[in-house]
Design a protein around this motif. Structure first.
Motif, short mmCIF file in Angstrom:
data_model
loop_
_atom_site.label_atom_id
_atom_site.label_comp_id
_atom_site.label_asym_id
_atom_site.label_seq_id
_atom_site.Cartn_x
_atom_site.Cartn_y
_atom_site.Cartn_z
N GLY A 197 0.78 1.65 13.53
CA GLY A 197 2.22 1.90 13.71
C GLY A 197 3.04 0.66 13.99
N LEU A 198 2.52 -0.51 13.62
CA LEU A 198 3.23 -1.76 13.91
C LEU A 198 4.46 -1.94 13.03
N TYR A 199 4.53 -1.21 11.93
CA TYR A 199 5.63 -1.35 10.97
C TYR A 199 6.90 -0.62 11.42
N PHE A 247 3.34 -9.33 0.96
CA PHE A 247 2.64 -10.58 0.71
C PHE A 247 1.31 -10.65 1.46
N LEU A 248 1.10 -9.75 2.41
CA LEU A 248 -0.14 -9.74 3.18
C LEU A 248 -1.25 -9.03 2.41
N PRO A 249 -2.52 -9.40 2.63
CA PRO A 249 -3.62 -8.68 1.98
C PRO A 249 -3.58 -7.20 2.35
N GLN A 250 -3.98 -6.34 1.44
CA GLN A 250 -3.86 -4.90 1.66
C GLN A 250 -4.65 -4.40 2.88
N PRO A 251 -5.84 -4.97 3.22
CA PRO A 251 -6.51 -4.53 4.45
C PRO A 251 -5.67 -4.79 5.70
N VAL A 252 -4.92 -5.90 5.70
CA VAL A 252 -4.04 -6.21 6.83
C VAL A 252 -2.85 -5.24 6.85
N GLN A 253 -2.32 -4.93 5.67
CA GLN A 253 -1.25 -3.93 5.58
C GLN A 253 -1.72 -2.58 6.13
N THR A 254 -2.96 -2.22 5.81
CA THR A 254 -3.53 -0.96 6.29
C THR A 254 -3.61 -0.96 7.81
N TYR A 255 -4.02 -2.10 8.40
CA TYR A 255 -4.09 -2.22 9.85
C TYR A 255 -2.70 -2.04 10.47
N ILE A 256 -1.70 -2.67 9.87
CA ILE A 256 -0.32 -2.56 10.37
C ILE A 256 0.16 -1.12 10.30
N TYR A 257 -0.20 -0.43 9.21
CA TYR A 257 0.21 0.97 9.06
C TYR A 257 -0.51 1.87 10.07
N ILE A 301 0.85 -1.20 0.00
CA ILE A 301 0.00 0.00 0.00
C ILE A 301 0.88 1.25 0.00
N GLN A 302 0.36 2.32 -0.57
CA GLN A 302 1.16 3.54 -0.75
C GLN A 302 1.72 4.11 0.56
N PRO A 303 0.92 4.17 1.64
CA PRO A 303 1.47 4.72 2.90
C PRO A 303 2.71 3.97 3.39
N LEU A 304 2.72 2.62 3.27
CA LEU A 304 3.89 1.86 3.69
C LEU A 304 5.05 2.07 2.73
N MET A 305 4.73 2.23 1.44
CA MET A 305 5.76 2.52 0.45
C MET A 305 6.48 3.83 0.81
N ASP A 306 5.71 4.83 1.22
CA ASP A 306 6.29 6.12 1.59
C ASP A 306 7.18 6.01 2.83
N GLU A 307 6.81 5.10 3.75
CA GLU A 307 7.58 4.94 4.98
C GLU A 307 8.97 4.35 4.73
N GLU A 364 -9.79 -14.44 4.01
CA GLU A 364 -10.00 -14.52 5.46
C GLU A 364 -10.65 -13.25 6.00
N ASP A 365 -11.35 -13.39 7.10
CA ASP A 365 -11.97 -12.25 7.75
C ASP A 365 -10.88 -11.28 8.21
N VAL A 366 -11.07 -9.99 7.91
CA VAL A 366 -10.04 -9.00 8.21
C VAL A 366 -9.77 -8.91 9.71
N HIS A 367 -10.83 -8.90 10.52
CA HIS A 367 -10.66 -8.77 11.98
C HIS A 367 -9.89 -9.97 12.54
N GLU A 368 -10.22 -11.17 12.06
CA GLU A 368 -9.52 -12.36 12.53
C GLU A 368 -8.05 -12.34 12.08
N ALA A 369 -7.83 -11.89 10.85
CA ALA A 369 -6.46 -11.81 10.33
C ALA A 369 -5.63 -10.82 11.14
N CYS A 370 -6.21 -9.66 11.47
CA CYS A 370 -5.49 -8.66 12.25
C CYS A 370 -5.21 -9.16 13.67
#
Length: 311
Positions: A197-199, A184-194, A162-168, A219-225
């Motif tokens: 601030g887990l990154y 490699f993670l689904p983008q909704p999970v990447q968004t959660y990580i961003y 995702i673009q925000p992580l690319m910028d980081e 997979e369910d986003v909440h369960e994945a996060c």
């Protein structure tokens, strides 16, 4: 090679150009250098018609010549030294490839731009291979970009980030290798990580562990996060210490030494592959390379043999 009038030059098609326009400060610095010392490197052109030349490398240098003429009205700035490809020497794919390689090699670019440029180079390689058959498209494109296949592959896969992580990455808040693992993670999970601030300062090992969770987009986003949070919590816990006695029967001369590597089984093949590639691309002496590759070949064979591990 020839000096070409700058009024005969024109840029590449917009769809070829994924690069940003040079910053005004960079143009001013280059302009001052050219004015004082002259042009160190010729621009690269493709003669598409009698009086028309496409700029494959050197847009900023051409801009400097134009601005120097506007400022001084000296006729010497009306022509620029160039390396010229004749029309019949190149196809459009060849010209596009030269443009990408020239600009990727010369500019200080963001991770996003490098990733986009490498993806474009890969598409061109698949359309029309540069080296012909017998070499993987990725390896061929990496050679043209003058980088390793491993580095090239990372930048290719970063297009899934995702673009925000690319910028980081460019802010040095996360390394390219760790970001690659997160891609490699689904983008909704990447968004959660961003967003949480887990990154920030995440280690490559932690990012790889999240990748190994093999979370897919179904997979369910909440369960994945929740899985991500749980795994990161486990990694922060105090590491467990183990002692192993490893017994391997082998012939060993006085001038040889055993160097053990301990790692998860599922990572062993990747380790050997990456180590082999690193040795091949290194600047080591050929005899050292030969010995190291021979040792890696032994490691490859020993993976299939049973060894006794005593806890």
């Amino acid at each position: 090679e020839d000096d070409i009038p700058i009024n005969m030059l024109y840029p590449v098609p917009k769809q070829w150009n994924c690069f940003p326009t040079a910053l005004e400060d960079d143009v001013l610095t280059m302009r001052a250098s050219i004015s004082k010392y002259g042009l160190f490197h010729r621009i690269t052109l493709w003669q598409t018609d009698t009086n028309k030349y496409m700029i494959l490398g050197g847009n900023t240098r051409t801009t400097c010549f134009r601005k120097l003429f506007e400022a001084t009205e000296e006729k010497k700035w009306l022509k620029i030294p160039a390396l010229i490809y004749k029309k019949e020497q190149l196809t459009e794919i060849d010209a596009n490839r030269i443009f990408l390689v020239s600009n990727t090699d010369q500019r200080k670019m963001s991770t996003q731009i490098i990733s986009t440029a490498y993806c474009d180079l890969m598409k061109l390689e698949k359309k029309n291979s540069f080296y012909g058959s017998g070499i993987f498209s990725r390896d061929a494109a990496a050679k043209q970009a003058k980088t390793s296949s491993t580095s090239f592959s990372r930048y290719l896969h970063l297009s899934n980030l995702i673009q925000p992580l690319m910028d980081e990455i460019d802010k040095n808040n996360i390394t390219i290798v760790a970001a690659y693992e997160l891609s490699f993670l689904p983008q909704p999970v990447q968004t959660y990580i961003y967003e949480h601030g887990l990154y920030i300062d995440m280690s490559t090992q932690a990012a790889r562990e999240l990748k190994l969770l093999k979370i897919d987009s179904t997979e369910d986003v909440h369960e994945a996060c929740a899985l991500v949070d749980e795994r990161l919590k486990e990694l922060k816990a105090a590491p467990k210490r183990y002692k192993y006695k490893i017994e391997i029967k082998t012939q060993l001369s006085d001038d040889m030494k055993i160097v053990p590597f301990v790692m998860p089984k599922e990572r062993s093949e990747e380790f050997v592959d990456r180590l082999e590639q690193a040795v091949k691309e290194s600047n080591y002496a050929e005899d050292l390379k030969k010995d190291l590759l021979k040792a890696l070949g032994c490691m490859e064979k020993k993976k299939k043999k049973s060894c006794e591990f005593v806890k």
